[in-house]
Design a protein around this motif. Structure first.
Motif, PDB file in Angstrom:
ATOM      1  N   THR A  96       0.838  -1.191   0.000  1.00  0.00           N
ATOM      2  CA  THR A  96       0.000   0.000   0.000  1.00  0.00           C
ATOM      3  C   THR A  96       0.882   1.255   0.000  1.00  0.00           C
ATOM      4  OG1 THR A  96      -0.118   0.224   2.404  1.00  0.00           O
ATOM      5  CG2 THR A  96      -1.762  -1.209   1.352  1.00  0.00           C
ATOM      6  N   VAL A  97       0.334   2.361  -0.466  1.00  0.00           N
ATOM      7  CA  VAL A  97       1.068   3.626  -0.475  1.00  0.00           C
ATOM      8  C   VAL A  97       1.456   4.016   0.954  1.00  0.00           C
ATOM      9  CG1 VAL A  97       0.934   6.083  -1.063  1.00  0.00           C
ATOM     10  CG2 VAL A  97      -0.029   4.380  -2.617  1.00  0.00           C
ATOM     11  N   GLY A  98       0.625   3.672   1.919  1.00  0.00           N
ATOM     12  CA  GLY A  98       0.931   3.982   3.312  1.00  0.00           C
ATOM     13  C   GLY A  98       2.211   3.338   3.812  1.00  0.00           C
ATOM     14  N   GLN A  99       2.599   2.208   3.235  1.00  0.00           N
ATOM     15  CA  GLN A  99       3.821   1.517   3.669  1.00  0.00           C
ATOM     16  C   GLN A  99       5.094   2.149   3.122  1.00  0.00           C
ATOM     17  OE1 GLN A  99       2.089  -2.648   2.947  1.00  0.00           O
ATOM     18  NE2 GLN A  99       3.827  -2.977   4.307  1.00  0.00           N
ATOM     19  N   ILE A 100       4.953   3.091   2.218  1.00  0.00           N
ATOM     20  CA  ILE A 100       6.123   3.788   1.692  1.00  0.00           C
ATOM     21  C   ILE A 100       6.465   4.917   2.663  1.00  0.00           C
ATOM     22  CG2 ILE A 100       7.086   5.085  -0.231  1.00  0.00           C
ATOM     23  CD1 ILE A 100       6.376   2.035  -0.750  1.00  0.00           C
ATOM     24  N   ALA A 101       7.661   4.848   3.212  1.00  0.00           N
ATOM     25  CA  ALA A 101       8.112   5.847   4.189  1.00  0.00           C
ATOM     26  C   ALA A 101       8.781   6.990   3.436  1.00  0.00           C
ATOM     27  CB  ALA A 101       9.077   5.208   5.184  1.00  0.00           C
ATOM     28  N   LYS A 102       8.029   8.066   3.231  1.00  0.00           N
ATOM     29  CA  LYS A 102       8.622   9.207   2.519  1.00  0.00           C
ATOM     30  C   LYS A 102       9.419  10.048   3.511  1.00  0.00           C
ATOM     31  CE  LYS A 102       4.314  11.891   2.544  1.00  0.00           C
ATOM     32  NZ  LYS A 102       3.285  12.505   1.702  1.00  0.00           N
ATOM     33  N   THR A 103      10.608  10.430   3.073  1.00  0.00           N
ATOM     34  CA  THR A 103      11.513  11.208   3.905  1.00  0.00           C
ATOM     35  C   THR A 103      11.546  12.630   3.363  1.00  0.00           C
ATOM     36  OG1 THR A 103      12.826   9.217   4.321  1.00  0.00           O
ATOM     37  CG2 THR A 103      13.859  11.329   4.830  1.00  0.00           C
ATOM     38  N   LEU A 104      11.089  13.562   4.178  1.00  0.00           N
ATOM     39  CA  LEU A 104      10.923  14.955   3.777  1.00  0.00           C
ATOM     40  C   LEU A 104      11.845  15.861   4.584  1.00  0.00           C
ATOM     41  CD1 LEU A 104       7.028  14.886   3.857  1.00  0.00           C
ATOM     42  CD2 LEU A 104       8.480  14.592   1.840  1.00  0.00           C
ATOM     43  N   VAL A 105      12.310  16.915   3.941  1.00  0.00           N
ATOM     44  CA  VAL A 105      13.136  17.903   4.635  1.00  0.00           C
ATOM     45  C   VAL A 105      12.327  19.183   4.774  1.00  0.00           C
ATOM     46  CG1 VAL A 105      15.289  19.220   4.630  1.00  0.00           C
ATOM     47  CG2 VAL A 105      15.246  16.900   3.671  1.00  0.00           C
ATOM     48  N   PHE A 106      12.273  19.672   5.992  1.00  0.00           N
ATOM     49  CA  PHE A 106      11.609  20.934   6.290  1.00  0.00           C
ATOM     50  C   PHE A 106      12.619  21.900   6.871  1.00  0.00           C
ATOM     51  CE2 PHE A 106       8.123  17.958   6.327  1.00  0.00           C
ATOM     52  CZ  PHE A 106       7.088  18.668   5.744  1.00  0.00           C
ATOM     53  N   MET A 107      12.334  23.175   6.694  1.00  0.00           N
ATOM     54  CA  MET A 107      13.119  24.225   7.330  1.00  0.00           C
ATOM     55  C   MET A 107      12.285  24.744   8.499  1.00  0.00           C
ATOM     56  SD  MET A 107      15.790  24.094   5.523  1.00  0.00           S
ATOM     57  CE  MET A 107      16.729  25.490   6.139  1.00  0.00           C
ATOM     58  N   ALA A 108      12.807  24.575   9.694  1.00  0.00           N
ATOM     59  CA  ALA A 108      12.132  25.035  10.910  1.00  0.00           C
ATOM     60  C   ALA A 108      12.909  26.231  11.438  1.00  0.00           C
ATOM     61  CB  ALA A 108      12.082  23.912  11.945  1.00  0.00           C
ATOM     62  N   ASP A 109      12.324  27.410  11.286  1.00  0.00           N
ATOM     63  CA  ASP A 109      13.015  28.656  11.638  1.00  0.00           C
ATOM     64  C   ASP A 109      14.398  28.712  10.997  1.00  0.00           C
ATOM     65  OD1 ASP A 109      10.822  29.479  13.104  1.00  0.00           O
ATOM     66  OD2 ASP A 109      11.646  28.838  15.038  1.00  0.00           O
TER      67      ASP A 109
END
Length: 152
Positions: free
Chosen positions: A38-51
């Motif tokens: 399932t698409v839910g089983q794909i662990a997407k790794t995202l980069v965010f900028m926090a401050d």
């Protein structure tokens, strides 16, 4: 070599392995289709900028990140997606192949609790045609991640 960095990390952990594909799996949908999960089983790794500081968030491929909730959890005033140049500069991986392990620079890593809905999730292994199957708790251990609830 992004894949080589992930391989070097994986070699230190006998229980981990990398799966390579003949074609791109750069989206959660493509990866799920290729792996037969399932698409839910794909662990997407995202980069965010926090401050202005980069952080890594791993979540299920079928979830949306609530950036206001992420900011609240991180104690940040402003959180936004990192642009592709920043992603590559801080992780050493191009978007679509960002791995939560083998990073160029040490980053704070967070796992959304939604990953725990599955026994095994599949993270990218540094390229858009690779996967790293891993149990969410094991992923938490190997990345020294903090588990948070920031997705819908």
């Amino acid at each position: 070599m992004p894949l080589q960095r992930v391989k070097q990390f994986v070699e230190q952990h006998e229980d981990l392995r990398i799966i390579l594909f003949d074609h791109s799996t750069h989206t959660s949908e493509l990866a799920a289709q290729t792996l037969g999960v399932t698409v839910g089983q794909i662990a997407k790794t995202l980069v965010f900028m926090a401050d202005g500081n980069p952080v890594l968030l791993v979540t299920c491929g079928d979830k949306k990140v609530d950036t206001k909730q992420l900011a609240k959890v991180l104690g940040s005033k402003k959180v936004k997606f990192a642009d592709s140049l920043t992603v590559e500069a801080v992780t050493g991986f191009a978007p679509g192949g960002v791995s939560p392990v083998g990073l160029l620079t040490a980053l704070p890593v967070y796992l959304d609790e939604s990953l725990y809905d599955y026994d095994i999730v599949y993270a990218a292994a540094g390229t858009a045609n690779s996967a790293l199957p891993v149990n969410p708790e094991r992923l938490k251990q190997i990345t020294a991640a903090q588990v948070i609830d920031v997705c819908k």
